[in-house]
Design a protein around this motif. Structure first.
Motif, PDB file in Angstrom:
ATOM      1  N   MET A  36       1.156   7.224 -29.033  1.00 22.45           N
ATOM      2  CA  MET A  36       0.502   8.037 -27.992  1.00 22.45           C
ATOM      3  C   MET A  36       1.414   8.168 -26.764  1.00 22.45           C
ATOM      4  SD  MET A  36      -3.525   7.756 -26.981  1.00 22.45           S
ATOM      5  CE  MET A  36      -4.327   6.834 -28.286  1.00 22.45           C
ATOM      6  N   GLY A  37       2.025   7.053 -26.337  1.00 24.12           N
ATOM      7  CA  GLY A  37       2.832   7.106 -25.118  1.00 24.12           C
ATOM      8  C   GLY A  37       1.967   7.274 -23.892  1.00 24.12           C
ATOM      9  N   LEU A  38       2.585   7.575 -22.764  1.00 24.22           N
ATOM     10  CA  LEU A  38       1.837   7.628 -21.501  1.00 24.22           C
ATOM     11  C   LEU A  38       1.601   9.046 -20.996  1.00 24.22           C
ATOM     12  CD1 LEU A  38       3.522   4.597 -19.710  1.00 24.22           C
ATOM     13  CD2 LEU A  38       1.247   4.693 -20.757  1.00 24.22           C
ATOM     14  N   GLN A  39       1.911  10.049 -21.809  1.00 22.78           N
ATOM     15  CA  GLN A  39       1.731  11.431 -21.347  1.00 22.78           C
ATOM     16  C   GLN A  39       0.288  11.693 -20.933  1.00 22.78           C
ATOM     17  OE1 GLN A  39       3.156  10.492 -24.184  1.00 22.78           O
ATOM     18  NE2 GLN A  39       5.124  11.555 -24.474  1.00 22.78           N
ATOM     19  N   ALA A  40      -0.654  11.254 -21.758  1.00 23.30           N
ATOM     20  CA  ALA A  40      -2.067  11.505 -21.451  1.00 23.30           C
ATOM     21  C   ALA A  40      -2.472  10.753 -20.186  1.00 23.30           C
ATOM     22  CB  ALA A  40      -2.945  11.095 -22.630  1.00 23.30           C
ATOM     23  N   TYR A  41      -1.995   9.528 -20.052  1.00 23.72           N
ATOM     24  CA  TYR A  41      -2.310   8.733 -18.858  1.00 23.72           C
ATOM     25  C   TYR A  41      -1.840   9.451 -17.596  1.00 23.72           C
ATOM     26  CZ  TYR A  41      -2.053   4.949 -15.427  1.00 23.72           C
ATOM     27  OH  TYR A  41      -2.182   4.198 -14.285  1.00 23.72           O
ATOM     28  N   HIS A  42      -0.598   9.942 -17.632  1.00 17.87           N
ATOM     29  CA  HIS A  42      -0.055  10.621 -16.458  1.00 17.87           C
ATOM     30  C   HIS A  42      -0.745  11.958 -16.201  1.00 17.87           C
ATOM     31  CE1 HIS A  42       3.787   8.054 -16.998  1.00 17.87           C
ATOM     32  NE2 HIS A  42       3.040   7.556 -16.047  1.00 17.87           N
ATOM     33  N   ALA A  43      -1.071  12.673 -17.268  1.00 15.02           N
ATOM     34  CA  ALA A  43      -1.665  14.001 -17.104  1.00 15.02           C
ATOM     35  C   ALA A  43      -3.059  13.944 -16.477  1.00 15.02           C
ATOM     36  CB  ALA A  43      -1.731  14.704 -18.459  1.00 15.02           C
ATOM     37  N   LYS A  44      -3.774  12.851 -16.701  1.00 20.84           N
ATOM     38  CA  LYS A  44      -5.155  12.767 -16.214  1.00 20.84           C
ATOM     39  C   LYS A  44      -5.240  12.377 -14.737  1.00 20.84           C
ATOM     40  CE  LYS A  44      -7.139  11.369 -20.675  1.00 20.84           C
ATOM     41  NZ  LYS A  44      -8.369  12.151 -20.870  1.00 20.84           N
ATOM     42  N   ARG A  45      -4.145  11.934 -14.137  1.00 24.58           N
ATOM     43  CA  ARG A  45      -4.228  11.336 -12.797  1.00 24.58           C
ATOM     44  C   ARG A  45      -3.357  12.064 -11.786  1.00 24.58           C
ATOM     45  NH1 ARG A  45      -5.072   7.748 -16.623  1.00 24.58           N
ATOM     46  NH2 ARG A  45      -6.690   6.181 -16.272  1.00 24.58           N
ATOM     47  N   LYS A  46      -3.834  12.034 -10.521  1.00 26.11           N
ATOM     48  CA  LYS A  46      -3.028  12.520  -9.395  1.00 26.11           C
ATOM     49  C   LYS A  46      -2.602  11.292  -8.611  1.00 26.11           C
ATOM     50  CE  LYS A  46      -5.387  16.951  -8.719  1.00 26.11           C
ATOM     51  NZ  LYS A  46      -6.872  16.916  -8.789  1.00 26.11           N
ATOM     52  N   PHE A  47      -1.320  10.947  -8.710  1.00 32.64           N
ATOM     53  CA  PHE A  47      -0.897   9.663  -8.160  1.00 32.64           C
ATOM     54  C   PHE A  47      -0.805   9.646  -6.644  1.00 32.64           C
ATOM     55  CE2 PHE A  47       0.118   9.365 -12.628  1.00 32.64           C
ATOM     56  CZ  PHE A  47      -0.481   8.162 -12.912  1.00 32.64           C
ATOM     57  N   GLY A  48      -0.938  10.791  -6.005  1.00 34.63           N
ATOM     58  CA  GLY A  48      -1.097  10.771  -4.556  1.00 34.63           C
ATOM     59  C   GLY A  48      -2.506  10.397  -4.140  1.00 34.63           C
ATOM     60  N   ALA A  49      -3.452  10.547  -5.047  1.00 32.13           N
ATOM     61  CA  ALA A  49      -4.863  10.388  -4.698  1.00 32.13           C
ATOM     62  C   ALA A  49      -5.492   9.121  -5.266  1.00 32.13           C
ATOM     63  CB  ALA A  49      -5.647  11.612  -5.184  1.00 32.13           C
ATOM     64  N   THR A  50      -4.891   8.540  -6.286  1.00 32.64           N
ATOM     65  CA  THR A  50      -5.429   7.304  -6.874  1.00 32.64           C
ATOM     66  C   THR A  50      -4.453   6.161  -6.621  1.00 32.64           C
ATOM     67  OG1 THR A  50      -6.120   6.207  -8.921  1.00 32.64           O
ATOM     68  CG2 THR A  50      -4.389   7.872  -9.134  1.00 32.64           C
ATOM     69  N   PRO A  51      -4.971   4.968  -6.357  1.00 31.05           N
ATOM     70  CA  PRO A  51      -4.076   3.814  -6.162  1.00 31.05           C
ATOM     71  C   PRO A  51      -3.552   3.226  -7.473  1.00 31.05           C
ATOM     72  CG  PRO A  51      -6.356   3.122  -5.927  1.00 31.05           C
ATOM     73  CD  PRO A  51      -6.382   4.620  -6.136  1.00 31.05           C
ATOM     74  N   GLU A  52      -3.938   3.794  -8.604  1.00 32.12           N
ATOM     75  CA  GLU A  52      -3.481   3.268  -9.888  1.00 32.12           C
ATOM     76  C   GLU A  52      -1.954   3.419 -10.008  1.00 32.12           C
ATOM     77  OE1 GLU A  52      -6.732   4.508 -13.079  1.00 32.12           O
ATOM     78  OE2 GLU A  52      -6.329   6.051 -11.584  1.00 32.12           O
ATOM     79  N   PRO A  53      -1.310   2.499 -10.735  1.00 34.17           N
ATOM     80  CA  PRO A  53       0.141   2.592 -10.900  1.00 34.17           C
ATOM     81  C   PRO A  53       0.522   3.746 -11.816  1.00 34.17           C
ATOM     82  CG  PRO A  53      -0.735   0.848 -12.281  1.00 34.17           C
ATOM     83  CD  PRO A  53      -1.885   1.350 -11.444  1.00 34.17           C
ATOM     84  N   ARG A  54       1.645   4.386 -11.492  1.00 33.35           N
ATOM     85  CA  ARG A  54       2.161   5.426 -12.376  1.00 33.35           C
ATOM     86  C   ARG A  54       2.691   4.762 -13.667  1.00 33.35           C
ATOM     87  NH1 ARG A  54       4.181  10.659 -11.769  1.00 33.35           N
ATOM     88  NH2 ARG A  54       3.730  10.624  -9.563  1.00 33.35           N
ATOM     89  N   GLY A  55       3.542   3.801 -13.480  1.00 35.16           N
ATOM     90  CA  GLY A  55       4.027   3.028 -14.621  1.00 35.16           C
ATOM     91  C   GLY A  55       4.829   3.844 -15.598  1.00 35.16           C
TER      92      GLY A  55
END
Ligand code: MN
Length: 162
Positions: free
Chosen positions: A1-20
């Motif tokens: 799967m990789g992290l493409q889906a993880y990154h696509a679902k999030r706006k890293f300016g708006a969530t404190p979650e790690p980009r990773g």
């Protein structure tokens, strides 16, 4: 799967979650995060091939052997997520509070990638709260249903000796 889906679902300016990003290490960490989102659930994450394979366990793990708990497969998460606790703002993906509920190491019985493919993964957990043997089993998808429903089941452990 990789992290493409993880990154696509999030706006890293708006969530404190790690980009990773996908890690090179071959670790065996597991974590369970209590996620008080629109619906409270427990996210089970098992490290495999540089990412955290993830399931949202709707009612949390049951310690009763044989009792099934719905575990909806969700996108792979980065290993950096394992230390994440915080508040995802409302309106963002998964908005709500994330707290670490358990963590430790896990070990598959047999080949983990093969188990994931065939939809039956047997494994043990060595956490602070959870231990022993567990099963994750994929259920047949209903027609037209995209999401993968699995069940998390506590195994009947062998009696402790000594
Ligand atoms: Mn979640």
């Amino acid at each position: 799967m990789g992290l493409q889906a993880y990154h696509a679902k999030r706006k890293f300016g708006a969530t404190p979650e790690p980009r990773g990003r996908q890690a090179r290490r071959k670790g065996n960490a597991f974590v369970i995060q209590k996620h008080d989102a629109s619906r409270l659930h427990y996210d089970l994450r098992l490290e495999l091939d540089g990412v955290m394979k993830s399931w949202a366990v709707t009612r949390g793990p049951s310690l009763v052997p044989g009792e099934k708990r719905l575990a909806v497969r969700v996108e792979d998460h980065p290993i950096e997520y394992n230390t994440f606790e915080g508040i995802i703002p409302q309106g963002q993906y998964g908005g709500g509070t994330v707290m670490i509920w358990d963590r430790g190491t896990w070990a598959p019985e047999g080949d983990a990638e093969r188990g994931l493919e065939k939809g039956h993964l047997d494994f043990t957990l060595a956490g602070e709260k959870l231990g022993g043997a567990w099963h994750l089993v994929r259920m047949g998808a209903r027609p037209g249903e995209k999401r993968e429903n699995w069940v998390l089941i506590k195994a009947h452990d062998e009696p402790a000796r000594g």
